[in-house]
Design an enzyme around this catalytic site. Structure first.
Site, short mmCIF file in Angstrom:
data_model
loop_
_atom_site.label_atom_id
_atom_site.label_comp_id
_atom_site.label_asym_id
_atom_site.label_seq_id
_atom_site.Cartn_x
_atom_site.Cartn_y
_atom_site.Cartn_z
N GLY A 287 0.79 -1.23 0.00
CA GLY A 287 0.00 0.00 0.00
C GLY A 287 0.82 1.28 0.00
CB ILE B 69 -10.45 -1.50 -12.82
CG1 ILE B 69 -9.41 -1.66 -13.93
CG2 ILE B 69 -11.71 -2.30 -13.12
CD1 ILE B 69 -9.83 -1.13 -15.28
CG HIS C 172 -7.43 -6.83 -4.37
ND1 HIS C 172 -6.53 -5.85 -4.03
CD2 HIS C 172 -6.69 -7.94 -4.53
CE1 HIS C 172 -5.30 -6.35 -4.00
NE2 HIS C 172 -5.38 -7.63 -4.29
CE LYS D 49 -4.30 -7.86 -0.44
NZ LYS D 49 -3.42 -8.98 -0.82
CD GLU E 283 -2.19 -8.82 -4.65
OE1 GLU E 283 -2.52 -7.63 -4.85
OE2 GLU E 283 -1.80 -9.24 -3.56
CG ASN F 44 1.91 -9.57 -3.45
OD1 ASN F 44 0.70 -9.52 -3.38
ND2 ASN F 44 2.65 -8.47 -3.45
NE ARG G 214 4.92 -9.76 0.17
CZ ARG G 214 3.64 -9.61 0.46
NH1 ARG G 214 2.97 -10.60 1.07
NH2 ARG G 214 2.99 -8.51 0.15
NE ARG H 4 -4.57 -8.63 6.25
CZ ARG H 4 -3.61 -8.29 5.39
NH1 ARG H 4 -2.75 -7.34 5.72
NH2 ARG H 4 -3.51 -8.88 4.21
#
Length: 455
Positions: free
Chosen positions: A165, A203, A208, A237, A275, A291, A293, A339
């Protein structure tokens, strides 16, 4: 199999890796900063070694100290987790040069896919749809204005070397462009040491959607389905789920096939995530980034697929083939992750470090998992990311998963610091979220304005 691996990370992901390694019979070395001397991952690992002061740049980002720790302890491999050095190709290359296995893709692939501009070019070659955008790096506001006029507003400014981000701004018109570009570029330079930007058409509204992939050194690549990560605040996220309610059978086949094609094109090895942005009105999806990882939200995929992603990472790095083939992967039920952060949602999500005086984590029943490095009496340091736990649930269907998550959050009790548990409980109970009726704009434009009105 490796005899010993070093975990170049901290917090819950370090604990997660230590547990996976132990179940594989692999010894572990924890690294820690002076601020993390009493952290849970330090206590759980077979060995622990201090790599520097509290500041990340002097400890968890200190490549020389971390590699020296690996050599001193005889570690054969390094697992970087997520964040810190996990997508740093220089670090991966140094590991290769020192004959220490980096548990992730090669430095070459990281360079190819970690840089968003290179990644776009490679995806175009692979035949994976990408959003209209700049062809190369953008360094000046004059360039940005010209490109934005060509592709049309609204646009997204993104740091070429970015992630998490950072260095991202939405721009609706030319009046917003110059200040947004300068701010994003400065943020990118501070976070990544690289101020190069690129521009793509936004978009919006969108879903996502990300696809988990695994590859091995024998050329096998599989997917483990998709995750919906559309509930975000400031491009971070907040809640993830799998599968996505926005995707039907045909679109699921198309988007997962595109992800596998992308990974095969770059000969990808280890765990990674492709993604995409999904335009629900047209049903079209576009590559956003890769990503290279393990992801924070990998547990939801583990619940629905039954595949332990971290164990697969270690096995693949050891030279083993993937333990499962695509035809062996079956998907069951629905999983959701919330989270949990030490932060105050009522005060603009300000971080809330401090000492945990009492802690009760939800437990009991089938399909509930809490990934955390917290314990009663632990002091959360102010130097690192505010995430302190992840609550993950699995149900036979989405409704059961939602109810299980509500139950788990109601049981979650931590004293001594402020957390976002109540915020997550309200979010998971919101009628739009319960109905699966949300996109990337929902949290910021719909939920938060109402939430912040409350006392």
């Amino acid at each position: 199999m490796f005899n010993k691996i070093l975990i170049a990370n901290r917090g819950e992901i370090a604990v997660r890796i230590i547990r996976a390694a132990r179940e594989l019979g692999v010894g572990t070395v924890a690294i820690y900063s002076t601020a993390d001397r009493d952290a849970l991952h330090v206590h759980l690992a077979d060995e622990a070694i201090c790599v520097g002061p509290a500041r990340s740049t002097e400890s968890y980002l200190n490549m020389n100290n971390i590699l020296s720790a690996a050599v001193a302890t005889g570690a054969q491999a390094i697992h970087p987790g997520f964040g810190f050095l996990s997508e740093n190709s220089k670090f991966a290359r140094l590991c290769e040069e020192m004959n220490i296995k980096f548990i992730g893709p090669s430095a070459k692939v990281m360079d190819m896919m970690g840089d968003k501009i290179n990644a776009r070019a490679e995806m175009i070659k692979a035949g994976v749809p990408v959003t209209p955008g700049s062809e190369g790096e953008v360094h000046t506001t004059d360039e940005a204005v010209k490109i934005a006029e060509e592709i049309g507003y609204p646009i997204m400014l993104k740091a070429s070397a970015g992630g998490g981000g950072k260095g991202i701004r939405k721009v609706n018109n030319v009046e917003e462009l110059v200040p947004a570009f300068e701010a994003a570029q400065a943020e990118a330079q501070a976070a990544f040491g690289n101020g190069a930007m690129f521009i793509e058409r936004m978009i919006f509204p969108a879903r996502h959607i990300e696809v988990q992939i695994l590859g091995d050194s024998q050329g096998n690549v599989i997917h483990l389905g998709e995750r919906d990560c559309s509930l975000q605040r400031n491009n971070q996220k907040v809640l993830e789920e799998s599968p996505s309610v926005a995707i039907g059978h045909t679109l699921r086949q198309e988007i997962t096939a595109a992800a596998v094609k992308a990974a095969q094109h770059v000969s990808y090895e280890n765990a990674g995530t492709i993604e995409f942005l999904l335009d629900e009105s047209s049903g079209k999806f576009y590559f956003m980034e890769m990503n290279t990882r393990v992801q924070v939200e990998h547990p939801v995929t583990e619940f629905v697929s039954g595949v332990d992603i971290v164990k697969e990472q270690i096995r693949v790095a050891n030279g083993n083939e993937l333990s499962v083939k695509q035809e062996d992967v079956t998907f069951s039920g629905h999983a959701i992750e919330c989270r949990i952060n030490a932060e105050n949602p009522k005060f603009n999500f300000a971080p809330s470090p401090g000492k945990i005086t009492n802690l009760f984590l939800p437990s009991g029943g089938v399909g509930l998992r809490v990934d955390s490095a917290m314990y009663s009496g632990y002091t959360i340091p102010p130097y690192y990311d505010s995430m302190i736990a992840k609550v993950i649930v699995h149900g036979e269907n989405r409704f059961e998963a939602l109810m299980k998550m509500q139950r788990a959050l109601l049981e979650f009790d931590v004293e001594g610091v402020i957390t976002n548990v109540d915020f997550q409980l309200e979010l998971i109970s919101d009628p739009h979220v319960v109905a699966g009726d949300y996109d990337t704009s929902f949290l910021g434009n719909v939920f938060l304005p109402e939430y912040q009105k409350e006392d």
